[in-house]
Design a protein around this motif. Structure first.
Motif, mmCIF file in Angstrom:
data_model
loop_
_atom_site.group_PDB
_atom_site.id
_atom_site.type_symbol
_atom_site.label_atom_id
_atom_site.label_comp_id
_atom_site.label_asym_id
_atom_site.label_seq_id
_atom_site.Cartn_x
_atom_site.Cartn_y
_atom_site.Cartn_z
ATOM 1 N N GLN A 189 -4.875 3.598 6.316
ATOM 2 C CA GLN A 189 -4.842 2.159 6.072
ATOM 3 C C GLN A 189 -3.952 1.444 7.093
ATOM 4 O O GLN A 189 -4.307 0.376 7.607
ATOM 5 C CB GLN A 189 -4.336 1.887 4.656
ATOM 6 N N SER A 240 0.829 -1.216 0.000
ATOM 7 C CA SER A 240 0.000 0.000 0.000
ATOM 8 C C SER A 240 0.857 1.257 0.000
ATOM 9 O O SER A 240 0.592 2.193 -0.765
ATOM 10 C CB SER A 240 -0.925 -0.020 1.226
ATOM 11 N N THR A 276 0.794 3.716 -3.175
ATOM 12 C CA THR A 276 0.272 5.049 -2.886
ATOM 13 C C THR A 276 1.335 6.107 -3.126
ATOM 14 O O THR A 276 1.043 7.191 -3.655
ATOM 15 C CB THR A 276 -0.221 5.126 -1.435
#
Length: 420
Positions: A176, A38, A42
């Motif tokens: 997250q 992630s 990102t």
């Protein structure tokens, strides 16, 4: 139980332990992979979007420069330039060399156009200077300016800040990661809860089995004692009487273990006689160099489970005896706190004392200052006091002079007991 059976059980427990460890490793590895992927993706998106917004800001700057420096071009081209400039969706500000704001884009219209000057010939729009200063300072912190070189030799600076989408995207990885951390905490808590439940079941099973195994030899000892009394006509022999008290004590201990895992029954008892009976039993089994004194209110009552309460007093007295190296004194004082409907039971010794830093630690499982101690006595004592809806703590202690433990019980108060 055969050796082969024991080996099978141990192997099965080892397998279960390894399986739990593998699940923990899998969960942490899985979470780490999700977090890493992630963050990487990102970050890639943030860089791409940031570069795209930089390009848009440069196009907007160039289109603004074209409008300012090429006023004589045809209307169609000017319309095209205006369309390009107006397509910018990110907030931006242009300043001259003196730092004065010339143009802006994408800012709050309620702050940029507050009111219209009534006495102005050109009806100039007035804006909020504080709002502009804050926005400009924010843009300067976000990105390096884009320089516009005009034909006059003047240099304007274009400042801009990230769009709302880009700012949200920057925050998303942290959100997250927080969710992943919460997931890991919940998973770890669940696994620990399952582990503790399994351990409690094992200990309860072992305690009940120990009580069951003790039942037969205790009954046999009682029979042998009666046989000795009859054979030697020693009904009132003091030695046999003390042996009988010890055997009955074993019965009480076995009964304690058999009731672990069940709800203890609490009945109203006078506290003084209950403690007195145990102190008398314990005194004759302790060194003559240690003296005992029981003082205080003899009439107070509390709801007690006598076998468990005896266990509390036994653990505290044993702890006091172990703290006294040679000669000393143990005092039990019962105080009726009428104002709060409480009973204080202070157990003091003249032993070696406890450091103040260990006042809370002494009740933790495994804590001990003895070479061969298990560190379970005071932990069990605290748990049994909790069964009586009471409190226990180190009231005071001084190294080399002694320690006082205080038990607080409720008097004349109804409550539901918890499970042992």
């Amino acid at each position: 139980m055969s050796i082969l059976h024991a080996m099978i059980i141990n192997k099965d427990r080892l397998y279960q332990y390894e399986a739990r460890q593998r699940w923990k490793v899998f969960l942490f590895t899985f979470a780490a992979l999700i977090a890493g992927a992630s963050m990487f993706y990102t970050n890639y998106l943030v860089k791409s979007l940031s570069q795209s917004e930089r390009t848009k800001a440069e196009v907007w700057a160039m289109s603004t420069r074209s409008i300012v420096t090429m006023p004589d071009v045809d209307d169609q081209f000017i319309s095209f330039v205006y369309a390009v400039r107006d397509s910018l969706s990110i907030p931006a500000i242009i300043t001259n060399e003196k730092g004065n704001i010339i143009f802006w884009r994408g800012l709050d219209s309620t702050k940029t156009n507050i009111k219209e000057l009534q006495d102005s010939a050109d009806h100039q729009l007035v804006y909020d200077p504080i709002y502009f200063e804050k926005q400009l300072a924010r843009m300067k912190r976000n990105h390096a300016p884009i320089d516009l070189h005009l034909d006059t030799g003047e240099i304007w600076s274009v400042y801009y800040r990230d769009s709302d989408a880009l700012r949200q995207l920057r925050i998303f990885p942290y959100l997250q990661l927080s969710l992943i951390a919460i997931f890991l905490i919940i998973a770890y808590t669940v696994f620990n809860s399952i582990k503790k439940t399994e351990q409690n079941l094992v200990w309860v099973g072992m305690a009940k089995e120990a009580a069951h195994q003790l039942g037969t030899p205790i009954s046999s000892l009682m029979g042998w004692l009666e046989l000795v009394r009859t054979k030697f006509d020693a009904e009132n022999d003091s030695i046999l009487n003390e042996m009988e008290r010890d055997v009955k004590r074993l019965e009480i201990v076995a009964d304690r273990f058999s009731k672990i895992g069940s709800t203890p029954t609490l009945n109203s008892h006078m506290v003084f006689p209950v403690i007195q009976d145990f102190v008398q039993y314990f005194r004759v089994r302790t060194s003559e160099k240690i003296t005992f004194q029981l003082t205080g209110d003899q009439t107070v009552e509390a709801k007690l489970n006598v076998p468990l309460f005896d266990w509390i007093i036994e653990n505290l007295l044993k702890n006091a005896v172990n703290a006294i190296e040679s000669e000393g004194k143990i005092t039990v004082n019962i105080i009726d706190n009428i104002a709060k409907e409480e009973i204080f039971i202070d157990i003091s010794d003249t032993g070696r004392g406890i450091p103040k830093s260990n006042f809370d630690t002494v009740f933790q499982p495994g804590f001990t200052t003895r070479k061969r101690g298990w560190g379970l006595g005071l932990s069990l004592t605290k748990r049994m006091v909790d069964y009586h809806q009471g409190q226990i703590f180190v009231k005071e202690s001084e190294l080399g002079k002694g320690t006082t433990f205080r038990i607080i019980l409720k008097s004349n108060l109804r409550y539901e007991p918890t499970q042992v």
